[in-house]
Each structure stands twice: as structure tokens, then as C-alpha cells.
Design a protein around this motif. Structure first.
Motif, PDB file in Angstrom:
ATOM      1  N   ASP A  78      34.438 -23.635  -9.064  1.00  0.00           N
ATOM      2  CA  ASP A  78      34.489 -24.786  -8.165  1.00  0.00           C
ATOM      3  C   ASP A  78      35.543 -25.805  -8.582  1.00  0.00           C
ATOM      4  OD1 ASP A  78      32.431 -23.883  -6.476  1.00  0.00           O
ATOM      5  OD2 ASP A  78      30.895 -24.645  -7.841  1.00  0.00           O
ATOM      6  N   PHE A  79      36.708 -25.320  -8.884  1.00  0.00           N
ATOM      7  CA  PHE A  79      37.813 -26.180  -9.322  1.00  0.00           C
ATOM      8  C   PHE A  79      38.270 -27.074  -8.170  1.00  0.00           C
ATOM      9  CE2 PHE A  79      42.340 -26.996 -10.055  1.00  0.00           C
ATOM     10  CZ  PHE A  79      42.278 -27.536 -11.319  1.00  0.00           C
ATOM     11  N   ASP A  80      38.710 -28.273  -8.502  1.00  0.00           N
ATOM     12  CA  ASP A  80      39.164 -29.229  -7.493  1.00  0.00           C
ATOM     13  C   ASP A  80      40.695 -29.246  -7.442  1.00  0.00           C
ATOM     14  OD1 ASP A  80      39.856 -31.367  -5.933  1.00  0.00           O
ATOM     15  OD2 ASP A  80      38.594 -32.826  -6.995  1.00  0.00           O
ATOM     16  N   ALA A  81      41.256 -28.909  -6.271  1.00  0.00           N
ATOM     17  CA  ALA A  81      42.713 -28.793  -6.123  1.00  0.00           C
ATOM     18  C   ALA A  81      43.446 -30.101  -6.420  1.00  0.00           C
ATOM     19  CB  ALA A  81      43.063 -28.315  -4.714  1.00  0.00           C
ATOM     20  N   ALA A  82      42.733 -31.211  -6.342  1.00  0.00           N
ATOM     21  CA  ALA A  82      43.388 -32.498  -6.613  1.00  0.00           C
ATOM     22  C   ALA A  82      43.738 -32.653  -8.098  1.00  0.00           C
ATOM     23  CB  ALA A  82      42.479 -33.652  -6.180  1.00  0.00           C
ATOM     24  N   ASP A  83      43.116 -31.851  -8.935  1.00  0.00           N
ATOM     25  CA  ASP A  83      43.306 -31.958 -10.383  1.00  0.00           C
ATOM     26  C   ASP A  83      44.503 -31.099 -10.830  1.00  0.00           C
ATOM     27  OD1 ASP A  83      43.096 -32.215 -13.103  1.00  0.00           O
ATOM     28  OD2 ASP A  83      41.160 -31.187 -13.270  1.00  0.00           O
ATOM     29  N   ASP A  89      46.339 -26.921 -17.285  1.00  0.00           N
ATOM     30  CA  ASP A  89      45.565 -26.777 -18.527  1.00  0.00           C
ATOM     31  C   ASP A  89      44.739 -25.498 -18.554  1.00  0.00           C
ATOM     32  OD1 ASP A  89      46.531 -29.115 -19.533  1.00  0.00           O
ATOM     33  OD2 ASP A  89      44.737 -30.315 -19.100  1.00  0.00           O
ATOM     34  N   ALA A  90      44.350 -25.027 -17.366  1.00  0.00           N
ATOM     35  CA  ALA A  90      43.508 -23.818 -17.305  1.00  0.00           C
ATOM     36  C   ALA A  90      44.325 -22.534 -17.481  1.00  0.00           C
ATOM     37  CB  ALA A  90      42.749 -23.774 -15.988  1.00  0.00           C
ATOM     38  N   ILE A  91      45.650 -22.676 -17.394  1.00  0.00           N
ATOM     39  CA  ILE A  91      46.542 -21.510 -17.539  1.00  0.00           C
ATOM     40  C   ILE A  91      46.908 -21.351 -19.005  1.00  0.00           C
ATOM     41  CG2 ILE A  91      48.809 -20.561 -16.923  1.00  0.00           C
ATOM     42  CD1 ILE A  91      48.584 -22.280 -14.307  1.00  0.00           C
ATOM     43  N   GLU A  92      46.763 -20.128 -19.523  1.00  0.00           N
ATOM     44  CA  GLU A  92      47.128 -19.908 -20.930  1.00  0.00           C
ATOM     45  C   GLU A  92      48.598 -19.536 -21.055  1.00  0.00           C
ATOM     46  OE1 GLU A  92      44.360 -17.980 -23.872  1.00  0.00           O
ATOM     47  OE2 GLU A  92      45.766 -16.339 -23.528  1.00  0.00           O
ATOM     48  N   PRO A 167      47.145 -25.234  -7.833  1.00  0.00           N
ATOM     49  CA  PRO A 167      45.818 -25.878  -7.881  1.00  0.00           C
ATOM     50  C   PRO A 167      44.937 -25.476  -6.686  1.00  0.00           C
ATOM     51  CG  PRO A 167      47.551 -27.472  -8.385  1.00  0.00           C
ATOM     52  CD  PRO A 167      48.242 -26.219  -7.918  1.00  0.00           C
ATOM     53  N   ARG A 168      45.545 -25.376  -5.507  1.00  0.00           N
ATOM     54  CA  ARG A 168      44.807 -24.958  -4.320  1.00  0.00           C
ATOM     55  C   ARG A 168      44.331 -23.501  -4.447  1.00  0.00           C
ATOM     56  NH1 ARG A 168      44.572 -25.647   1.396  1.00  0.00           N
ATOM     57  NH2 ARG A 168      42.804 -24.307   1.917  1.00  0.00           N
ATOM     58  N   GLN A 169      45.176 -22.648  -5.006  1.00  0.00           N
ATOM     59  CA  GLN A 169      44.778 -21.257  -5.219  1.00  0.00           C
ATOM     60  C   GLN A 169      43.563 -21.187  -6.142  1.00  0.00           C
ATOM     61  OE1 GLN A 169      48.060 -18.755  -6.543  1.00  0.00           O
ATOM     62  NE2 GLN A 169      49.540 -19.994  -5.440  1.00  0.00           N
ATOM     63  N   LEU A 170      43.641 -21.949  -7.254  1.00  0.00           N
ATOM     64  CA  LEU A 170      42.539 -21.911  -8.218  1.00  0.00           C
ATOM     65  C   LEU A 170      41.261 -22.471  -7.605  1.00  0.00           C
ATOM     66  CD1 LEU A 170      44.319 -22.916 -11.564  1.00  0.00           C
ATOM     67  CD2 LEU A 170      43.985 -20.638 -10.572  1.00  0.00           C
ATOM     68  N   GLN A 171      41.420 -23.469  -6.745  1.00  0.00           N
ATOM     69  CA  GLN A 171      40.254 -24.015  -6.052  1.00  0.00           C
ATOM     70  C   GLN A 171      39.592 -22.956  -5.170  1.00  0.00           C
ATOM     71  OE1 GLN A 171      40.171 -27.969  -3.874  1.00  0.00           O
ATOM     72  NE2 GLN A 171      40.162 -26.611  -2.103  1.00  0.00           N
ATOM     73  N   ASP A 172      40.413 -22.335  -4.335  1.00  0.00           N
ATOM     74  CA  ASP A 172      39.834 -21.417  -3.349  1.00  0.00           C
ATOM     75  C   ASP A 172      39.270 -20.163  -4.002  1.00  0.00           C
ATOM     76  OD1 ASP A 172      41.104 -23.393  -1.713  1.00  0.00           O
ATOM     77  OD2 ASP A 172      40.966 -21.985  -0.054  1.00  0.00           O
ATOM     78  N   ILE A 173      39.941 -19.660  -5.034  1.00  0.00           N
ATOM     79  CA  ILE A 173      39.395 -18.499  -5.741  1.00  0.00           C
ATOM     80  C   ILE A 173      38.088 -18.870  -6.434  1.00  0.00           C
ATOM     81  CG2 ILE A 173      39.727 -16.871  -7.662  1.00  0.00           C
ATOM     82  CD1 ILE A 173      42.795 -17.152  -7.127  1.00  0.00           C
TER      83      ILE A 173
END
Ligand code: MG
Ligand code: MG
Ligand code: MG
Lengths: 221, 221
Positions: A78-83, A89-92, A167-173
């Protein structure tokens, strides 16, 4: 930083964004999505560099799609695309990947309303480069990804052309499936996709501000 | 023998066979496939027993599909369906699984020729039973799988009704993607699929020759 082979051995899912560059949507006569959609490739499809050729299954129209790949460094849900900072930071680390596609199998599946898993999931259908440290790509929306076939340029575009940014991709996934450390996200392909056949050599790479960051080479068998 | 939680933590792909029981094909008005087709669910969708409820995403018509699951014990590639003993030898153990499906999302995807990964891949969309040792199911084509909703029977059929038997499934999958130790194969669902809503309790189980082998219970939230 893990090696590409360690990534192959530990990755648990590959999530691929479809239709994320406008000119690629046009060239396949596809509809422009209102939100990111995605599909899975199996970890068994990963082909690290220098580990053998891409295997074209008999009767398959094999299409290359060069993509920027994200290697996830933490669990997100449930990541927020605004962040935007949280997304980075979530990408290694990053990879360059080729989302190989059995285009005729995919077209048939689309017509029949069947899943894409076979068309996208054959062994060796996800060649990847070496791992690129996060620090080498200060802004993942400002890098060039390119692919040559037999030294002729076929794809070469900036990641700034993505319709839906990371960020939007991570949100939707992550509203559908939890992203875990070691998961790979392929962020879509720019225009120029096409067929490769036996004996062709694909070279793909990524550059930032004109500086070549990494490159990988795959022969088709 | 690993626990269901260890399986959740180590599994790298879940391959699901579609339309493998004739009466289920009829009830969804689907075409009967000429060969097994399959799709992927992500490992992140696995819900071991006693680890919380099934989460129904908002707006989703949530359908249960009870299935016999195979837990692979070795790596196989280009498997030959004629090798019936080899097929059983490649299976480490069994599970009962529910291939939960966002049916409205899937219907929409089918219409548009889009992948099934979202419809099939939400967190908790793959509840599984405890691990069933191979020895408890002498013949995987002669077991009853069943599912109740709130103690009412909804699915209850023998695995002998499979259109494509397990050796054939392993052949067709492993010609596309290498099967690895810890991978899960869901072998298709019999007739009786339907909707569950918040508060419903699904119980599923497997019996052999009238003897109950295992059972699991999942609440929908
Ligand atoms: Mg792609
Ligand atoms: Mg799919
Ligand atoms: Mg199913």
C-alpha cells in the motif's frame, strides 16, 4: 550488492509494467491504459550475463523489449505515490533487462482472453545486466536505455518518457501484491520493439548524462 | 517435510492450470482447451493456515476455486508425459489450495486481452493447507477435494475428473518454464465455484477412499 547470479537465485517475483511509453503503445496498436497494469514473469526466466544464449522456442516470433529494472530493497505494501523519496529508498539497485516476449503467442492469448504467462515466461526470457548500484543513477526518470541488434540501434529513449513514473508504479503494484526484497520491477519499454532470430546478437545498455553506465550482450540461439 | 509457512517463505513460483475440469468450464462458459494452459500467482499471495483472514479487495467479486496443489521436489525441464512414475517422483508433497480470483477483474481483463496477474495475484489470494506427505495420497488422480462455505457444500469432486492429468501438466509447464524445488502447481478446480463475502468461512479438505486426510479453514474479511 548481490551479483546478477545471486539475484537470479533469490528473486521471488518479477513484475512488469505494460504499455508505459506512448510511442510503444502506438507501434503495437494497443489502448493507452488509464492506470498502470502489470503481469508476472517467473524467476526461472532470468538469464544473467555470460550464462548462455537466449533460447528461442520453436515457432515463436521473439520480440525484445529493453527496460529499466528496479531491484527492491525492502518490503512495501500500500505504498503512497506521493512519497517520491520513499520510492527511491525502497529500491536497492537497478538492472537493464530485456522483457522477451513470444509475440505471436501473446497475440493469440489476447484474442482468446487468456493469460500472458506463457508468452512472457519461457526460460531465458528475462536477460539481465549486472547489478547497477543505486548511486550510479541519481534520477531513474532521467536515464537513456538502448538496445542494438547486430550493432544496429533499435531502441534508444529516455526513461523520462514513462507515462506512469516509478512511485505510481510501486503504489499500484503494492496495493495488489506486497513487494519484497529481491523482487524485480520492469518499468516498461520504449518504442522500437521487434523480432530477433537465431544468430542475432542483442546488446543493451544504460547511460546517464551521456556516460555509459553498464552494458550487456546476449546471443539468440 | 517443510511447514506451510516455510513453503510460503521459500516458494518461487505458483503455476496454476486453467480449465482442467469439464463441468467447471461449462459453468464459466469458457472454451475447452486443446492443451493445458496456465498462469502464475505470486508467492506473496500464499496464506498459510492460522495466519489470518483472506482479504477481499474493495469492489471485488471474490471467487473460491479449491484445487489439489503439488509441491515440487526437484528441478524438471522438458518433462515427458509418458513418464508417469517420474511425475510422482518429482512431487515432494501435496497441499489443498484455494485459487482465489477477483472474477470481475478477470472478466474485464479477458475482454480487453489483458493479463490475469492482478485478478489472481492479490495478497492472501492463495490460502493453503498444511503440507500433506506424498505417502498420504497414493494416487493423486483418485482423491476427493471439497470446499464448504459456512458449512454448506459448494465443491466436492474427485481429481479423477481432471482433463489433463499430472504428467501432462508437468510436461506442458516444463517445456515453457523450468520447475524448481519448492514451486507449487495448482491442478485446476472442479465445478461449484462462487462468491464469498466478508464474514464467510471457507473450509476445504481432501479425502482418499473416504478417509479425511487434511482440512483447512479461512475466514473472509
Ligand atoms: Mg515489457
Ligand atoms: Mg498473466
Ligand atoms: Mg484455478
Amino acid at each position: 550488492m548481490a551479483s546478477a547470479t545471486a539475484l537470479r537465485n533469490n528473486c521471488r517475483k518479477i513484475i512488469c509494467i505494460g504499455r508505459n511509453y506512448a510511442d510503444h503503445i502506438k507501434e503495437l496498436n494497443s489502448a493507452r491504459p488509464k492506470q498502470p497494469f502489470f503481469f508476472l514473469k517467473p524467476p526461472s526466466s532470468i538469464l544473467p550475463p555470460n550464462s548462455g544464449p537466449v533460447l528461442r522456442p520453436r515457432g515463436v516470433n521473439l520480440h525484445y523489449e529493453v527496460e529499466l529494472g528496479l531491484v527492491m530493497g525492502k518490503t512495501i505494501r500500500d505504498f503512497d505515490a506521493a512519497d517520491e523519496k520513499g520510492a527511491i529508498d525502497a529500491i536497492e539497485s537497478y538492472i537493464i533487462a530485456i522483457d522477451l516476449t513470444a509475440r505471436n503467442v501473446q497475440e493469440e492469448a489476447k484474442k482468446k482472453g487468456l493469460p500472458w504467462s506463457i508468452a512472457k515466461g519461457f526460460d531465458t526470457f528475462c536477460p539481465i545486466s549486472n547489478i547497477i548500484p543505486r548511486s550510479a543513477i541519481p534520477d531513474p526518470h532521467n536515464a537513456k536505455i538502448w538496445l542494438n541488434v547486430n550493432n544496429e540501434s533499435r531502441q534508444n529513449d529516455s526513461t523520462e518518457l514513462m507515462l506512469f513514473r516509478i512511485p505510481r508504479q510501486l503504489q499500484d503494484i503494492s496495493r495488489v501484491m506486497t513487494l519484497e526484497k529481491g523482487d524485480i520491477v520492469l518499468t516498461g519499454t520504449p518504442k522500437g520493439v521487434g523480432t530477433v532470430v537465431e544468430g542475432d546478437v542483442m546488446t543493451c545498455g544504460l547511460s546517464v548524462g551521456g556516460k555509459e553506465i553498464d552494458e550487456a550482450r546476449f546471443e539468440v540461439k
